[in-house]
Design a protein around this motif. Structure first.
Motif, PDB file in Angstrom:
ATOM      1  N   VAL A   1      12.212  71.033   3.705  1.00 38.04           N
ATOM      2  CA  VAL A   1      11.568  69.391   3.988  1.00 38.04           C
ATOM      3  C   VAL A   1      11.734  68.499   2.438  1.00 38.04           C
ATOM      4  O   VAL A   1      11.587  68.921   1.368  1.00 38.04           O
ATOM      5  CB  VAL A   1      10.510  69.362   4.275  1.00 38.04           C
ATOM      6  N   ILE A   2      12.569  67.569   2.758  1.00 37.03           N
ATOM      7  CA  ILE A   2      12.569  66.807   1.524  1.00 37.03           C
ATOM      8  C   ILE A   2      12.051  65.391   1.270  1.00 37.03           C
ATOM      9  O   ILE A   2      11.344  65.043   2.339  1.00 37.03           O
ATOM     10  CB  ILE A   2      13.716  66.214   1.200  1.00 37.03           C
TER      11      ILE A   2
ATOM     12  N   ASP B   1      18.717  61.211  -6.409  1.00 35.68           N
ATOM     13  CA  ASP B   1      18.680  61.889  -7.329  1.00 35.68           C
ATOM     14  C   ASP B   1      18.849  63.333  -7.679  1.00 35.68           C
ATOM     15  O   ASP B   1      19.136  63.889  -8.312  1.00 35.68           O
ATOM     16  CB  ASP B   1      18.284  61.253  -8.773  1.00 35.68           C
ATOM     17  N   GLN B   2      17.714  63.362  -7.464  1.00 38.26           N
ATOM     18  CA  GLN B   2      16.748  64.956  -8.049  1.00 38.26           C
ATOM     19  C   GLN B   2      17.605  65.974  -6.891  1.00 38.26           C
ATOM     20  O   GLN B   2      17.347  67.529  -7.271  1.00 38.26           O
ATOM     21  CB  GLN B   2      15.562  65.216  -7.091  1.00 38.26           C
ATOM     22  N   LEU B   3      17.616  65.669  -6.087  1.00 36.72           N
ATOM     23  CA  LEU B   3      18.494  66.432  -4.454  1.00 36.72           C
ATOM     24  C   LEU B   3      20.040  67.198  -5.524  1.00 36.72           C
ATOM     25  O   LEU B   3      20.695  68.252  -5.291  1.00 36.72           O
ATOM     26  CB  LEU B   3      19.278  65.562  -3.048  1.00 36.72           C
TER      27      LEU B   3
ATOM     28  N   PRO C   1       8.255  74.960  -3.672  1.00 39.88           N
ATOM     29  CA  PRO C   1       8.534  73.737  -3.839  1.00 39.88           C
ATOM     30  C   PRO C   1       9.474  73.775  -5.301  1.00 39.88           C
ATOM     31  O   PRO C   1       9.480  74.365  -5.831  1.00 39.88           O
ATOM     32  CB  PRO C   1       7.250  72.596  -4.437  1.00 39.88           C
ATOM     33  N   SER C   2      10.660  72.258  -5.287  1.00 40.21           N
ATOM     34  CA  SER C   2      11.918  72.713  -6.065  1.00 40.21           C
ATOM     35  C   SER C   2      11.185  72.470  -7.704  1.00 40.21           C
ATOM     36  O   SER C   2      11.798  72.772  -8.613  1.00 40.21           O
ATOM     37  CB  SER C   2      12.604  72.026  -5.757  1.00 40.21           C
TER      38      SER C   2
ATOM     39  N   ASN D   1      10.877  74.062   0.516  1.00 37.87           N
ATOM     40  CA  ASN D   1      11.303  75.492   1.250  1.00 37.87           C
ATOM     41  C   ASN D   1       9.998  76.430   2.521  1.00 37.87           C
ATOM     42  O   ASN D   1       9.320  76.074   1.036  1.00 37.87           O
ATOM     43  CB  ASN D   1      12.606  76.252   0.412  1.00 37.87           C
ATOM     44  N   VAL D   2      10.509  76.216   3.279  1.00 38.10           N
ATOM     45  CA  VAL D   2       9.357  76.774   4.464  1.00 38.10           C
ATOM     46  C   VAL D   2       9.994  78.093   4.643  1.00 38.10           C
ATOM     47  O   VAL D   2      11.181  78.378   5.389  1.00 38.10           O
ATOM     48  CB  VAL D   2       8.827  75.779   5.106  1.00 38.10           C
TER      49      VAL D   2
END
Length: 798
Positions: A771-772, A356-358, A695-696, A711-712
């Motif tokens: 990365v998730i 859901d967060q995505l 990170p988000s 995100n990297v």
């Protein structure tokens, strides 16, 4: 586990209503503790004898198959929903339009060994709960699913996008183990794009009273000015007539009660249903808008024989939508130009099984770009996407899988409307998309008329359009559709509007620029196209072309660019090794391409000044490089290592270009906007030296559902992001979370998105990867580590 939506809404509801809601209805998340195994579409022995056993000949006779509750599944894979079994399959080249359209994943009719999936879940039911009704709700299974409970077949669903619910009350075993079984058959595609396979949306167990709000479209909330109309359908499943009543409480977002309707009594016969209509006024209502997406709650309470029997909570917004043939779209009486995007539902790393967060993350990225509308092309969306659009302020054009008024597809459209009509974000319905064989015909006209009348019956508060790739053509569907939708063919909009001035016009699908993030030279070997707004298929246009047309015409409502994000499949203009589209304004990870900054410049009031390309071009010294600047400033002067390359005025809704002979150093733009100085620069960097993690968010809920996007990127010794870094990065986690997917936005990468059998890793592409991470149910800190050969390791604590 109680659903996150119910939990959050209960928190903000007044205490008396909370007590009612918790005592009469539960909505339990059923995503955990599933067993999974692939079957086989062409070999019965490898499909657990499904096609050989006569399991449909007698009720409850599922013997010898996974539908049998006694079946031994201990060696099956443990999975958590949402689950897409295709995203983890390797890429495989086959010369077939459907295979390349689905991203070269070996699923479908040519791959029977990968196209059947079996799911089993065991659970207990307390005898104290007997007397209630129990409903299994599957929000989305791809595809052609069949469902059993304790060996009894309870139903199936042809659609891979519409959800389905099954009353399993008669089959429940109390104080014993119950077994829920789902078989998904993805051997036949529905679309021509990546669709995944499996139970890729949530599953719920709903417990309800015998006198209850109908499970499909039971509450319909719509508003006009400050009047809220609530239509509630109540069903009696008792073995005797019931005396019932309904009333509604409205709360603001803080949980304060602001309105309550009168209790309306009635009598229900056995199996009878009745719809009760109530109207309440909200004094000084806060309007739902793109800028302030304010949500109220309507709590519908049903009583039976004087006691509370059921309660349903609905989030809604007070807002008005008006479509004008001369002035376009109005929200709450104010003009709104549709700055929209079309999107498919998959994301890098996870396929179609998005946490859901995505959903919120992706809508947030689109809002940041300046988009205000989202088209659910070309299928019903997951419910959480609409929740995100409601919460963040994004208009939605909601669309079924295809245009067909036969029983199956009419019911799919009906289910879509009944499910989604309470969402304030939904401003219009689409009845279909580009039906080449049908749209110009009299049959198409009759189908469209049927679907339009159905929409008006179920939701008279909205209107509808159809995504027609027909140019200035008034045949078939266009003769009856209330709002004419244009898919491309924009050369015909002026003539069409002149010929049909009383029919509003919207761009249902526009643009289709193809670009590869961070690549600025055409590469036919790797199947890359330059990251400028310059390459597009014959049917399409650039972003600049369509937006300049739309911006100058009040009657042209705006449109939906194809697409907001890249998506797996439908590779254009190349095929293999390209395995996903180039159409996105952002890549599959949500990393912006150059065209993103064009839209952001003209769709927002932010100070935008963006230079493309990067300035790392070893070996090209002295050679010309095309420099493309997107900005909403008044003028721009460009400098290379301090030397002016000239000053240019910025055309409205346009961009600027320079051709610059490359030399290492600094390329800087200096702009003025209403007298304010704005600067931007790109520099020649050193090689990558250390990893940066972004990170988000930094806090996760230990609920098995929450997720974070990390995100990297890589920076050089001076801390400058290296835009052409391609290092292989290894990832690991410790604590209460797991990695569920990786990506980098490379449309020709054949690296695995899921590395569950080994170490998680991904190469940087254009200096970036993603990365998730999904939470589990462990409390405490999560440690995430990223390592690369010769790079300083990065560690992140969540």
């Amino acid at each position: 586990m109680v659903s996150k939506r119910l939990f959050l809404s209960a928190i903000i509801t007044c205490l008396s209503v909370i007590a009612v809601a918790q005592s009469v209805r539960t909505h339990i998340n059923f995503d955990t503790d599933w067993k999974f195994h692939r079957g086989h579409a062409a070999d019965a022995a490898r499909d657990f004898n499904y096609s050989l056993e006569t399991i449909f000949s007698k009720s409850g006779s599922a013997w010898g198959t996974p539908a049998d509750p006694a079946f031994d599944d201990k060696n099956w894979e443990d999975v958590q929903l949402p689950h897409d079994w295709v995203v983890g399959l390797p890429f495989q080249y086959v010369k077939n339009n459907d295979i390349d359209g689905h991203g070269y994943k070996p699923v479908g009719g040519l791959f029977p060994e990968n196209s059947i999936g079996w799911y089993r879940k065991s659970f207990e039911m307390n005898r104290a709960d007997s007397g209630n009704r129990f409903v299994i709700q599957l929000d989305g299974v791809y595809r052609d699913s069949k469902v059993w409970i304790n060996g009894y077949y309870v139903g199936g669903n042809f659609s891979g996008y519409n959800g389905a619910s099954y009353d399993i009350t008669d089959f429940i075993r109390f104080n014993k183990t119950n077994v829920l079984v789902v078989r998904a058959d993805a051997s036949q595609y529905e679309g021509w794009f990546y669709e995944g396979a499996g139970i890729y949306r949530h599953v719920w167990l709903n417990t309800i009273n015998n006198v209850h709000v109908a499970t499909e479209g039971g509450v319909y909330v719509h508003t006009a000015a400050k009047t809220v109309t609530i239509e509630t359908k109540v069903v009696n499943k008792n073995i005797h007539p019931a005396n019932a009543s309904v009333y509604t409480v409205i709360t603001d977002r803080s949980g304060k009660k602001i309105a309550q309707g009168k209790e309306v009594p009635f009598t229900l016969a056995i199996n009878e249903s009745r719809t009760v209509k109530q109207e309440l006024n909200i004094p000084a209502a806060t309007l739902w808008s793109l800028e302030n997406p304010y949500l109220y709650r309507a709590i519908v309470i049903v009583k039976s024989e004087g006691r509370v029997a059921d309660s349903v909570q609905v989030r809604f917004g007070v807002r008005t939508i008006t479509v004008d043939k001369d002035k376009g779209l109005f929200v709450n009486g104010l003009p709104v130009k549709v700055k929209g995007v079309c999107c498919h539902q998959d994301h890098a790393g996870v396929g179609v099984a998005l946490p859901d967060q995505l959903q919120y993350y992706r809508i947030g990225l689109l809002k940041e770009m300046g988009a205000n509308a989202y088209r659910t092309s070309h299928n019903p969306p997951t419910p959480e996407l609409l929740d995100a659009c409601d919460s963040l302020g994004m208009l939605v054009l909601d669309e079924p899988r295809l245009l067909n008024s036969g029983t199956e597809y009419e019911n799919q459209f009906r289910q879509l409307i009944l499910r989604d009509r309470n969402h304030p974000s939904v401003f219009m319905w689409s009845i279909g998309n580009e039906e080449f064989a049908t749209q110009r015909t009299d049959i198409g006209k009759r189908i469209a008329q049927n679907q339009i009348l159905l929409q008006q019956e179920l939701d008279p508060s909205r209107t509808s359009t159809y995504a027609a790739n027909m140019g200035n053509d008034f045949k078939g569907v266009n003769e009856v559709i209330p709002v004419r939708g244009f898919n491309y063919n924009l050369y015909g909009v002026d003539g069409y509007h002149k010929d049909h001035p009383n029919q509003p016009v919207i761009g249902t699908e526009v643009a289709s620029t193809v670009t590869t993030r961070s690549i600025y030279v055409k590469d036919t070997v790797r199947a890359y196209v330059p990251d400028y707004d310059s390459t597009y298929p014959s049917w399409a246009s650039t972003a600049e072309q369509w937006w300049q047309l739309a911006a100058k015409r009040d009657w042209f409502m705006g449109g939906f660019a194809w697409t907001g994000f890249d998506y797996r499949g439908e590779p254009t203009p190349y095929n293999w090794p390209n395995i996903n589209s180039h159409f996105g304004i952002m890549d599959m990870c949500g990393f912006p391409k150059n065209v993103y900054y064009y839209y952001q410049a003209w769709w927002t009031d932010k100070d935008i000044l963006h230079i493309a390309p990067h300035w790392n071009w070893p070996g090209k010294e002295g050679q010309p490089v095309l420099v493309w600047i997107n900005t909403n400033a008044d003028n721009v002067e460009l400098f290379l290592n301090g030397k002016s390359l000239g000053k240019k005025d910025m055309p409205r809704n346009g961009h600027l270009r320079w051709t610059v002979n490359y030399e290492p150093g600094t390329l800087e733009a200096v702009a003025f906007k209403n007298g304010k100085k704005i600067t931007s620069k790109v520099e020649t960097t050193g090689k990558a030296a250390r990893i940066i993690l972004t990170p988000s968010k930094t806090t996760l809920s230990a609920d098995n559902e929450d997720a974070v996007v990390v995100n990297v990127s890589a920076v050089d010794a001076q801390g400058r992001e290296v835009p052409d870094a391609a290092d292989l990065i290894h990832f690991s986690t410790e604590g209460g979370a797991v990695i569920i997917g990786v990506g980098n936005g490379d449309p020709s990468s054949h690296e695995p998105d899921q590395c569950v059998t080994g170490a998680w890793q991904r190469s940087l592409f254009g200096g970036k990867a993603q990365v998730i991470i999904r939470a589990n149910n462990k409390q405490g800190a999560v440690s995430f580590k990223a390592e690369g050969n010769g790079l300083q390791t990065a560690t992140l604590t969540l």
